[in-house]
Design an enzyme around this catalytic site. Structure first.
Site, PDB file in Angstrom:
ATOM      1  N   ARG A 286       0.829  -1.210   0.000  1.00 41.81           N
ATOM      2  CA  ARG A 286       0.000   0.000   0.000  1.00 41.81           C
ATOM      3  C   ARG A 286       0.865   1.262   0.000  1.00 41.81           C
ATOM      4  O   ARG A 286       0.615   2.217  -0.730  1.00 41.81           O
ATOM      5  CB  ARG A 286      -0.893  -0.024   1.240  1.00 41.81           C
ATOM      6  CG  ARG A 286      -1.704   1.208   1.529  1.00 41.81           C
ATOM      7  CD  ARG A 286      -2.620   0.877   2.703  1.00 41.81           C
ATOM      8  NE  ARG A 286      -3.214   2.047   3.303  1.00 41.81           N
ATOM      9  CZ  ARG A 286      -2.627   2.795   4.237  1.00 41.81           C
ATOM     10  NH1 ARG A 286      -1.400   2.486   4.624  1.00 41.81           N
ATOM     11  NH2 ARG A 286      -3.247   3.822   4.759  1.00 41.81           N
TER      12      ARG A 286
ATOM     13  N   TYR B 257      -5.344  10.615  -0.042  1.00 40.17           N
ATOM     14  CA  TYR B 257      -5.764   9.236  -0.296  1.00 40.17           C
ATOM     15  C   TYR B 257      -6.880   8.862   0.673  1.00 40.17           C
ATOM     16  O   TYR B 257      -7.020   9.438   1.759  1.00 40.17           O
ATOM     17  CB  TYR B 257      -4.590   8.262  -0.187  1.00 40.17           C
ATOM     18  CG  TYR B 257      -4.361   7.658   1.181  1.00 40.17           C
ATOM     19  CD1 TYR B 257      -5.000   6.476   1.564  1.00 40.17           C
ATOM     20  CD2 TYR B 257      -3.495   8.258   2.084  1.00 40.17           C
ATOM     21  CE1 TYR B 257      -4.788   5.928   2.814  1.00 40.17           C
ATOM     22  CE2 TYR B 257      -3.266   7.715   3.331  1.00 40.17           C
ATOM     23  CZ  TYR B 257      -3.922   6.544   3.695  1.00 40.17           C
ATOM     24  OH  TYR B 257      -3.716   6.008   4.937  1.00 40.17           O
TER      25      TYR B 257
ATOM     26  N   PHE C 232       3.817   3.148   6.229  1.00 42.55           N
ATOM     27  CA  PHE C 232       4.097   4.287   5.365  1.00 42.55           C
ATOM     28  C   PHE C 232       3.512   5.578   5.931  1.00 42.55           C
ATOM     29  O   PHE C 232       4.188   6.609   6.014  1.00 42.55           O
ATOM     30  CB  PHE C 232       3.533   4.006   3.965  1.00 42.55           C
ATOM     31  CG  PHE C 232       3.606   5.171   3.016  1.00 42.55           C
ATOM     32  CD1 PHE C 232       4.735   5.396   2.243  1.00 42.55           C
ATOM     33  CD2 PHE C 232       2.524   6.041   2.873  1.00 42.55           C
ATOM     34  CE1 PHE C 232       4.798   6.462   1.355  1.00 42.55           C
ATOM     35  CE2 PHE C 232       2.578   7.104   1.987  1.00 42.55           C
ATOM     36  CZ  PHE C 232       3.719   7.314   1.237  1.00 42.55           C
ATOM     37  N   ASP C 233       2.247   5.546   6.351  1.00 43.76           N
ATOM     38  CA  ASP C 233       1.575   6.736   6.878  1.00 43.76           C
ATOM     39  C   ASP C 233       2.319   7.303   8.079  1.00 43.76           C
ATOM     40  O   ASP C 233       2.600   8.503   8.157  1.00 43.76           O
ATOM     41  CB  ASP C 233       0.148   6.398   7.328  1.00 43.76           C
ATOM     42  CG  ASP C 233      -0.723   5.889   6.211  1.00 43.76           C
ATOM     43  OD1 ASP C 233      -0.260   5.042   5.439  1.00 43.76           O
ATOM     44  OD2 ASP C 233      -1.874   6.333   6.134  1.00 43.76           O
ATOM     45  N   THR C 234       2.622   6.411   9.026  1.00 42.09           N
ATOM     46  CA  THR C 234       3.300   6.840  10.246  1.00 42.09           C
ATOM     47  C   THR C 234       4.649   7.459   9.923  1.00 42.09           C
ATOM     48  O   THR C 234       5.031   8.495  10.486  1.00 42.09           O
ATOM     49  CB  THR C 234       3.483   5.653  11.199  1.00 42.09           C
ATOM     50  OG1 THR C 234       2.203   5.102  11.519  1.00 42.09           O
ATOM     51  CG2 THR C 234       4.173   6.087  12.478  1.00 42.09           C
TER      52      THR C 234
END
Length: 439
Positions: free
Chosen positions: A105, A123, A215-217
């Site tokens: 992702r 997103y 990835f987000d973190t």
């Protein structure tokens, strides 16, 4: 890694053309005009949910006063997801399909965001658990220049969340771990509803290593450590009971990511100072003190550890030296460690710049502390020459508390007082922000 793209742009048949801003030389929804917002929907084997998601999202962003693109980022689906995405791109204006041959992702988001020509990149998860009413507030601060990154938060005041106790517990535990290990200021790292300015993404994304759910973190931590502003939007969120996320595997991967990221930050391997210089919010406003409560809390924690270390070293050195010598040696050893810990933890100074000067100033502060403690020890011995070691240690502990107050004041107002004002590039960043505000 390879990727293929299919896209369709234009005006839907039977709909009136949207008005364009007077300053635009071409219609704002013209294929020749780059979109203002690019909303990415990362998917893997979502042949059932993809079409209703994209249609609902497309209808929603069609009411925005600026051109918005929807990008379906398919990361190595093995079902009919590619065919569904291609059909939607062929039918709907400003919908495109990007195909990646590798799973991940984070990999899909990084690939699409890095190549997008939009001003703001966002997103949302394909299940649309987050109410789309929050999408425009999510990107508004980024479009105005007020914020650099925006996140939907299920833990912010005003949010409304419907989900099971298990996922609620895991989410809160994860965010507690983030606060305890990486000292983050944002409340919800995992909500699949985020946006970032393109100029910020261009500098942050090359540093992001994770290709999965962490990835987000990683993006948020790097942005926050670079002095960027993260805006949190309370959201209405309903859990998708059909979610196929492997919670245990994701949690373990997140913990590994936290360890890796903490190590990279601790060693100064990431060029955060350079990002702060070019994108940061500039120096602290003159006359406004740094957060005193947080500094005091961290200073007390360091002080407790230093006091315990001092007591142990004093008793150790007492075995082969006198009280004054033991006091001096114990203070000297703990002073070096105390300055280093306060430099990093209490006052947030990282990297080698100024470390030698800070230690030299810290040693001066140590000499003052030594004068206070040795003076109290001298007074004790003049009053009670045969004082027991335990009495000496008690007197020194009280004297150390007084010296600690002096140490904090000197560290805050002298040793580390210029940590923000003299930051490399601060003047440049301040000028950039001033120009933005005037514009």
């Amino acid at each position: 890694m390879t990727a293929t793209t299919s896209s369709t742009t234009g005006t839907a048949p039977g709909t009136a053309p949207r008005p364009r801003p007077a300053a635009d030389p071409a219609p704002w929804n013209s294929p020749r005009t780059a979109p203002v917002l690019d909303v990415v929907v990362p998917v893997f084997n979502e042949e059932v949910d993809l079409e209703p998601c994209v249609r609902r999202l497309h209808a929603h962003v069609g009411r925005f006063p600026f051109r918005t693109r929807i990008t379906v980022a398919d990361n190595a689906s093995t079902d009919d997801t590619p065919a569904v995405a291609a059909a939607l791109a062929a039918e709907l204006p400003d919908v495109r399909h990007v195909r990646l041959e590798q799973k991940g992702r984070g990999r899909a988001l990084k690939h699409v965001w890095s190549g997008s020509d939009a001003q703001v990149l966002a997103y949302t998860d394909v299940d649309l658990s987050t109410d789309l009413a929050a999408l425009l507030p999510l990107v508004a601060g980024l479009l105005s220049g007020h914020s650099d990154v925006a996140i939907g938060s299920r833990l912010a005041r005003g949010s409304h969340v419907v989900r099971g106790a298990k996922r609620e517990f895991i989410s809160r535990c994860y965010n507690r771990i983030l606060h305890g290990t990486l000292r983050v200021g944002f409340t919800d790292a995992q909500c699949g509803f985020k946006a970032i300015r393109a100029d910020v993404a261009a500098q942050i994304l090359p540093l992001v290593e994770d290709t999965g759910w962490f990835f987000d973190t990683e993006v948020l931590v790097l942005a926050e450590r670079s002095g960027l502003r993260i805006q949190e939007i309370p959201v209405d969120w309903v859990d998708d009971p059909d979610s196929r996320v492997d919670i245990v595997a994701t949690a373990l991967a997140d913990l590994r990511g936290i360890r890796r990221l903490a190590g990279a930050i601790a060693t100064g391997r990431l060029p955060l100072k350079e990002i702060r210089a070019s994108l940061g919010r500039g120096p602290q406003v003159a006359g406004v003190p740094a957060p005193l409560a947080g500094q005091l809390t961290r200073f007390v924690g360091v002080g407790i550890a230093s006091t315990l270390a001092y007591a142990a070293l004093y008793l150790l050195f007492q075995e082969f030296s006198g009280a004054q010598v033991a006091n001096f040696l114990a203070l000297l050893v703990t002073a070096v460690g105390n300055t280093a810990l306060n430099r990093r933890l209490t006052f947030g100074v990282r990297g080698p710049d100024g470390a030698a000067r800070h230690q030299a100033q810290g040693l001066f502060v140590f000499l003052l502390g030594w004068a206070i403690t040795s003076g109290s020890l001298g007074l004790l011995h003049s009053a009670r020459p045969d004082a027991h070691h335990g009495v000496e240690l008690a007197v020194l502990t009280v004297a150390n508390l007084a010296a600690t107050v002096v140490r904090f004041l000197l560290l805050r107002t002298w040793v580390f007082a210029d940590r923000r004002q003299h930051r490399p590039g601060a003047d440049h960043a301040a000028g950039r922000n001033t120009a933005q505000e005037q514009a």
